[in-house]
Design an enzyme around this catalytic site. Structure first.
Site, PDB file in Angstrom:
ATOM      1  N   GLU A   1     -10.975   0.626  -3.259  1.00 15.88           N
ATOM      2  CA  GLU A   1     -11.276   0.349  -1.857  1.00 15.88           C
ATOM      3  C   GLU A   1     -11.952   1.544  -1.203  1.00 15.88           C
ATOM      4  OE1 GLU A   1      -7.697  -1.156  -0.022  1.00 15.88           O
ATOM      5  OE2 GLU A   1      -8.504  -0.909   1.998  1.00 15.88           O
ATOM      6  N   LYS A   7      -9.465  -6.733   8.307  1.00 15.30           N
ATOM      7  CA  LYS A   7      -8.466  -6.260   9.275  1.00 15.30           C
ATOM      8  C   LYS A   7      -8.929  -6.785  10.622  1.00 15.30           C
ATOM      9  CE  LYS A   7      -7.022  -2.041   6.932  1.00 15.30           C
ATOM     10  NZ  LYS A   7      -7.261  -0.588   6.822  1.00 15.30           N
ATOM     11  N   LYS A  36      -1.054  -1.108  -4.491  1.00 14.15           N
ATOM     12  CA  LYS A  36      -2.241  -0.303  -4.165  1.00 14.15           C
ATOM     13  C   LYS A  36      -1.767   1.110  -3.887  1.00 14.15           C
ATOM     14  CE  LYS A  36      -4.619   0.095   0.318  1.00 14.15           C
ATOM     15  NZ  LYS A  36      -5.175  -0.697   1.434  1.00 14.15           N
ATOM     16  N   ASP A  57     -13.555  -1.713   3.219  1.00 17.33           N
ATOM     17  CA  ASP A  57     -12.619  -1.797   4.347  1.00 17.33           C
ATOM     18  C   ASP A  57     -13.354  -1.250   5.572  1.00 17.33           C
ATOM     19  OD1 ASP A  57     -10.642  -1.289   6.256  1.00 17.33           O
ATOM     20  OD2 ASP A  57      -9.231  -0.334   4.908  1.00 17.33           O
ATOM     21  N   LYS A  85      -2.921   5.071  -2.670  1.00 13.97           N
ATOM     22  CA  LYS A  85      -3.944   5.869  -2.010  1.00 13.97           C
ATOM     23  C   LYS A  85      -4.390   6.959  -2.976  1.00 13.97           C
ATOM     24  CE  LYS A  85      -3.944   3.955   2.101  1.00 13.97           C
ATOM     25  NZ  LYS A  85      -5.140   3.376   2.714  1.00 13.97           N
ATOM     26  N   SER A 122       0.874  -1.168   0.000  1.00 12.00           N
ATOM     27  CA  SER A 122       0.000   0.000   0.000  1.00 12.00           C
ATOM     28  C   SER A 122       0.912   1.219   0.000  1.00 12.00           C
ATOM     29  CB  SER A 122      -0.869  -0.024   1.253  1.00 12.00           C
ATOM     30  OG  SER A 122      -1.582   1.183   1.380  1.00 12.00           O
ATOM     31  N   GLY A 159      -3.769  -3.884   6.315  1.00  3.42           N
ATOM     32  CA  GLY A 159      -2.726  -3.524   7.283  1.00  3.42           C
ATOM     33  C   GLY A 159      -3.023  -2.185   7.924  1.00  3.42           C
ATOM     34  N   ASP A 194      -7.132   2.981  -3.058  1.00  6.83           N
ATOM     35  CA  ASP A 194      -7.855   3.063  -1.777  1.00  6.83           C
ATOM     36  C   ASP A 194      -8.138   4.521  -1.477  1.00  6.83           C
ATOM     37  OD1 ASP A 194      -8.867   2.836   0.780  1.00  6.83           O
ATOM     38  OD2 ASP A 194      -7.119   1.798   1.620  1.00  6.83           O
TER      39      ASP A 194
END
Ligand code: OSB
Ligand code: MG
Length: 371
Positions: free
Chosen positions: A213, A262, A161, A238, A163, A135, A290, A188
């Site tokens: 996400e 998670k 991934k 998520d 952000k 990420s 994570g 995400d």
């Protein structure tokens, strides 16, 4: 097992590189570690609550108080056979799932040590290696981001991934796809968009993402069901998935096609397994998220990732991406194929570096059972 005492401690660890999401930048972690002392052995876990209540409602200081005042006292004076029995002991406490997860997981950790079996087998895991992704946070420039992606791909990671947020999305995804047409790529948003952004989000379809996400509100499954219908790209939830009933609701309403598990967000290993099982029964894949964990939480994420429906690469990456020196031994390493090998040793297969933890500790409190 009989729990004689529980130690809460806060350690401080600077990140090797800052981590930025749509809700802010983190440069150093304040990490709450929980140790249960039972039958002469210790079980360890990490509370993944952040430094602020931006990802969800909890943060390190609320988790500390809830553990101390409500959760820890409820496990004293009981004979606990398994981590599975723990949620029932504090079923009157609403929410505060990250605090709950830390205590429950520490008890699973102790249970694995006591029974001398690998934690991953105790959880029902079946895999001997797990697939890893990374990420990558928002950077100061697109060039910097491309540079980071190139480094992680060279290290072998199987999925990238990034952000995203308004102003750092299409303009970022486009050059990534241009340079790497075939990689597994996802993004995400950490709830950075709202329903009127639906047309904007449809532009993401051009980039053949594995998933997007949590584009919308953290607490709104129905809104995701509305836009999933209009998107080719699969939504992965998520923040919105707090327990197995949320997973059931999300899958029944078509709010997503993938779920990120998670263990802290859902309140512990028992509920994480329940979410996993709901998704499995719908033939919907999950992957392990994570929370910038230290080695203690990371080792637990690795164990959880061995369950059969963890079918996509997780945000479970090498210690050195986060820390100069991790608090477990050996540090978590990722192979050039982007995998982590699972140890057959009892417990997590990693040793907690208690001496180093002691040096990093800035606050410590031991709560003792008084029979
Ligand atoms: O949304 O997955 C997230 C980190 C902090 C809070 C939320 C998230 C994340 C990550 C980091 O994406 C994943 C990692 O630990 O590498
Ligand atoms: Mg996320």
């Amino acid at each position: 097992m009989k729990i004689a005492a529980v130690t809460l401690r806060e350690i401080r660890m600077p990140l090797v590189h800052f981590f930025e999401t749509s809700f802010g930048r983190t440069t150093a972690r304040r990490i709450l570690l929980v140790t249960v002392h039972a039958d002469g052995l210790n079980g360890w876990a990490e509370c993944v609550a952040a430094e602020n209540p931006f990802y969800n409602e909890e943060y390190i200081d609320t988790a500390w108080m809830v553990l101390k005042q409500f959760l820890v006292p409820s496990v004293f004076g009981r004979n606990i056979g398994s981590g599975r029995e723990v949620p029932a002991l504090y079923r009157n406490v609403r929410g505060n799932r990250m605090a709950k997860a830390a205590l429950e997981n520490a008890i699973w950790d102790a249970e694995a040590r006591e029974k001398n079996v690998p934690l991953w087998k105790l959880l029902g895991g079946t895999r001997h290696e797990i697939a890893c992704g990374v990420s990558i946070g928002i950077q100061d420039s697109v060039e910097q981001l491309l540079e980071k992606i190139s480094t992680e791909l060279a290290a072998g990671y199987q999925r990238i991934k990034v952000k995203v947020k308004p102003g750092w999305d299409v303009n970022v995804l486009e050059p990534i796809r241009e340079r790497w047409p075939d990689i597994l790529l996802s993004c995400d948003a950490n709830s950075a968009y709202t329903l009127p952004d639906a047309a904007h989000l449809r532009q993401f379809d051009a980039f053949r993402l594995l998933m997007i996400e949590q584009p919308l509100w953290n607490d709104d499954i129905l809104a995701h069901a509305c836009i999933q219908k209009t998107l080719k790209t699969s939504i992965c939830l998520d923040e919105s998935i707090r327990h197995a009933r949320d997973a059931q609701a999300a899958l029944d309403t078509g709010a997503c096609r993938i779920i990120n598990v998670k263990v802290g967000r859902v309140g512990g290993f028992s509920e994480a397994i329940a979410v996993h099982d709901v998704c499995r029964s719908h033939d919907v894949p999950v992957w392990c998220g994570g929370m910038l964990e230290s080695g203690v939480g990371r080792a637990h994420n690795i164990a959880l990732s061995t369950l059969p429906n963890f079918r996509l690469p997780g945000d479970v990456s090498a210690s050195k991406r986060y820390w100069k020196e991790d608090i477990i031994e050996p540090a978590v390493e990722v192979s050039p194929q982007g995998t982590i090998a699972i140890s057959d040793k009892p417990g997590t297969g990693y040793t907690v570096r208690e001496d180093l933890i002691e040096r990093l500790t800035v606050r410590k409190e031991t709560i003792t059972s008084t029979p």
